[in-house]
Each structure stands twice: as structure tokens, then as C-alpha cells.
Design a protein around this motif. Structure first.
Motif, PDB file in Angstrom:
ATOM      1  N   UNK A 100       0.604  -1.419  -0.234  1.00  0.00           N
ATOM      2  CA  UNK A 100      -0.150   0.073  -0.069  1.00  0.00           C
ATOM      3  C   UNK A 100       0.947   1.190   0.015  1.00  0.00           C
ATOM      4  N   UNK A 101       2.026   1.192  -0.535  1.00  0.00           N
ATOM      5  CA  UNK A 101       2.868   2.458  -0.599  1.00  0.00           C
ATOM      6  C   UNK A 101       2.175   3.472  -1.419  1.00  0.00           C
ATOM      7  N   UNK A 102       2.376   4.751  -1.446  1.00  0.00           N
ATOM      8  CA  UNK A 102       1.581   5.526  -2.319  1.00  0.00           C
ATOM      9  C   UNK A 102       2.151   5.520  -3.594  1.00  0.00           C
ATOM     10  N   UNK A 106       5.534   4.231  -5.929  1.00  0.00           N
ATOM     11  CA  UNK A 106       5.664   2.629  -6.038  1.00  0.00           C
ATOM     12  C   UNK A 106       4.529   2.344  -7.199  1.00  0.00           C
ATOM     13  N   UNK A 107       5.101   1.462  -8.266  1.00  0.00           N
ATOM     14  CA  UNK A 107       4.377   1.414  -9.230  1.00  0.00           C
ATOM     15  C   UNK A 107       3.019   0.350  -8.928  1.00  0.00           C
ATOM     16  N   UNK A 172      -3.557 -13.510   0.460  1.00  0.00           N
ATOM     17  CA  UNK A 172      -4.911 -12.911   0.546  1.00  0.00           C
ATOM     18  C   UNK A 172      -4.708 -11.474   0.983  1.00  0.00           C
ATOM     19  N   UNK A 173      -3.757 -11.013   1.727  1.00  0.00           N
ATOM     20  CA  UNK A 173      -3.830  -9.677   1.832  1.00  0.00           C
ATOM     21  C   UNK A 173      -3.330  -8.630   0.409  1.00  0.00           C
ATOM     22  N   UNK A 174      -2.293  -9.507  -0.257  1.00  0.00           N
ATOM     23  CA  UNK A 174      -1.943  -8.752  -1.621  1.00  0.00           C
ATOM     24  C   UNK A 174      -3.029  -9.010  -2.400  1.00  0.00           C
ATOM     25  N   UNK A 175      -4.081  -9.867  -2.725  1.00  0.00           N
ATOM     26  CA  UNK A 175      -4.887  -9.844  -3.500  1.00  0.00           C
ATOM     27  C   UNK A 175      -6.008  -8.650  -3.117  1.00  0.00           C
ATOM     28  N   UNK A 176      -6.412  -8.576  -1.716  1.00  0.00           N
ATOM     29  CA  UNK A 176      -7.325  -7.670  -1.426  1.00  0.00           C
ATOM     30  C   UNK A 176      -6.644  -6.173  -1.567  1.00  0.00           C
ATOM     31  N   UNK A 177      -5.301  -5.960  -1.329  1.00  0.00           N
ATOM     32  CA  UNK A 177      -4.655  -4.761  -1.958  1.00  0.00           C
ATOM     33  C   UNK A 177      -5.209  -4.306  -3.185  1.00  0.00           C
ATOM     34  N   UNK A 178      -4.914  -5.564  -4.061  1.00  0.00           N
ATOM     35  CA  UNK A 178      -5.061  -5.065  -5.564  1.00  0.00           C
ATOM     36  C   UNK A 178      -6.517  -4.656  -5.808  1.00  0.00           C
ATOM     37  N   UNK A 179      -7.439  -5.201  -5.164  1.00  0.00           N
ATOM     38  CA  UNK A 179      -8.927  -4.921  -5.198  1.00  0.00           C
ATOM     39  C   UNK A 179      -9.430  -3.571  -4.440  1.00  0.00           C
ATOM     40  N   UNK A 180      -8.300  -2.754  -3.907  1.00  0.00           N
ATOM     41  CA  UNK A 180      -8.361  -1.604  -3.473  1.00  0.00           C
ATOM     42  C   UNK A 180      -8.714  -1.632  -1.974  1.00  0.00           C
ATOM     43  N   UNK A 181      -8.443  -2.615  -1.027  1.00  0.00           N
ATOM     44  CA  UNK A 181      -8.746  -2.430   0.299  1.00  0.00           C
ATOM     45  C   UNK A 181      -7.725  -1.438   0.934  1.00  0.00           C
ATOM     46  N   UNK A 182      -8.117  -0.897   1.635  1.00  0.00           N
ATOM     47  CA  UNK A 182      -6.893   0.312   2.526  1.00  0.00           C
ATOM     48  C   UNK A 182      -5.932  -0.359   3.184  1.00  0.00           C
TER      49      UNK A 182
END
Length: 206
Positions: A100-102, A106-107, A172-182
């Protein structure tokens, strides 16, 4: 007549160039990212791009390694901790901070990018990332096995199963991050997972 400067711009920032290139590669893949698009995004001429990175493939490889290798560093730093509780916590929470880096530094996550389905003559991205994941998992497994041997974890703990559980939470955390989780939501999940894992598997404090 003044000589035209054919080299890189005086203010050339290699880190910024790699970040801007990674954004394009992540979004379009290697084949879908033209040299023209790269030079426009980076503010470089074709000759300057080749002088700095050798080739489009060289720039792609540097972008992948720059941002993917950070996950190896996270695992290396985590498994060096003395307490297995802290190891698990750092694997999960440090990874969430990386996910979740800005966007200005981060790309985005490589694992879900278009680059993962594309390859160059120098780097098979999917194979490279699979090796990286395997290396991280082996490092964690070795640390968990040591914790069992040292009595940090209850006798009979299945080190492979515990490692697999942590890795499953990580993905799971990675996937949720990609889906827009904060970041806040992901950290809450990571901390709860850490608490539940440690509650079940760590030895009672004397």
C-alpha cells in the motif's frame, strides 16, 4: 553554432525513470509497452534510454528486480527476528505497508500486473516471481522449524502447515490490496491473523 547535447538530461533521475517505466510495464506488459511510450514517459530520447539501461529489456529487468526484490528483503529482515511472534507479525504487516505504498513512490503490485504474463529474452517474469516466492517461503519454513526445535512453538507443531498458513494470509492480503482495500483494513486483518496464529501455536508464557 552551439553543440546539441545528445546525452541524458542533466537532471536525469534513474530511480524516477525506473518507477515511471515500471508503471507502464505493469499496466501494459513488456510487449505492449513501446520504446516510444517509454521515452515519452521518462522524458528521454531513444539514445539516452539505451545509454542508461542498455535496452528496453534491460530497463524492464531493472524495474522488475527493483520492486520485486523488496519482498525478499522483508522476509530476510523478518526471519532475523529473535521471537517467532515478531517474525510472523513482520512478514504480514511489513508486506501490507509495501503493498500500500503511495503511488508516487511505487508502481503497484507486480503479482497482478500485465507484466506477469509477458517475458523478455533476458527475464521470464512469472518464473522469476515464482522463484522469489519459493525463496521467501523456504526462508520462513527454516525459521519456523528452528522455533519448533528451540521450544518457541509447541511440540508437534507442523512447520510446513504453519508456513503455508502464513503464506496463504500473505497472498490474501496482496489480492485484497489489488482490489482496493485500504492499508488500515489490511493491517487490521494482518494483526488479527497474527494474534490467532500465535494464540494457537506458541507455548504458554511461564
Amino acid at each position: 553554432m552551439p553543440q546539441r547535447n545528445r546525452g541524458r538530461p542533466p537532471a536525469f533521475d534513474r530511480d524516477r525513470a525506473v518507477l515511471d517505466a515500471a508503471r507502464l510495464f505493469w499496466r501494459r506488459g513488456y510487449s505492449g509497452t513501446s520504446t516510444r511510450a517509454l521515452t515519452a514517459a521518462l522524458g528521454l530520447s531513444t539514445s539516452s534510454l539505451y545509454a542508461a539501461f542498455g535496452s528496453k529489456a534491460g530497463l524492464f529487468e531493472e524495474a522488475v528486480r527493483t520492486y520485486a526484490e523488496r519482498y525478499r528483503e522483508i522476509y530476510e529482515q523478518a526471519v532475523a527476528e529473535q521471537d517467532i511472534r515478531t517474525v510472523v507479525e513482520r512478514v504480514l504487516t511489513d508486506s501490507v505497508h509495501e503493498f500500500t505504498r503511495p503511488s508516487d513512490v511505487h508502481p503497484g503490485c507486480l503479482s497482478s500486473s500485465a507484466a506477469m504474463t509477458d517475458s523478455t529474452s533476458t527475464l521470464d517474469t512469472s518464473a522469476y516471481f515464482a522463484e522469489l516466492q519459493d525463496s521467501n517461503e523456504r526462508a520462513l519454513l527454516t525459521r519456523v522449524e528452528r522455533a519448533v526445535q528451540d521450544g518457541e512453538l509447541t511440540a508437534g507443531t507442523d512447520a510446513a502447515a504453519l508456513t503455508g498458513l502464513v503464506q496463504s494470509v500473505w497472498h490474501g492480503l496482496s489480492t485484497r490490496s489489488n482490489l482496493g482495500a485500504t492499508r488500515e483494513d489490511l493491517l487490521a486483518t494482518a494483526r488479527l491473523a497474527h494474534e490467532l496464529i500465535c494464540r494457537q501455536l506458541t507455548s504458554p508464557t511461564p
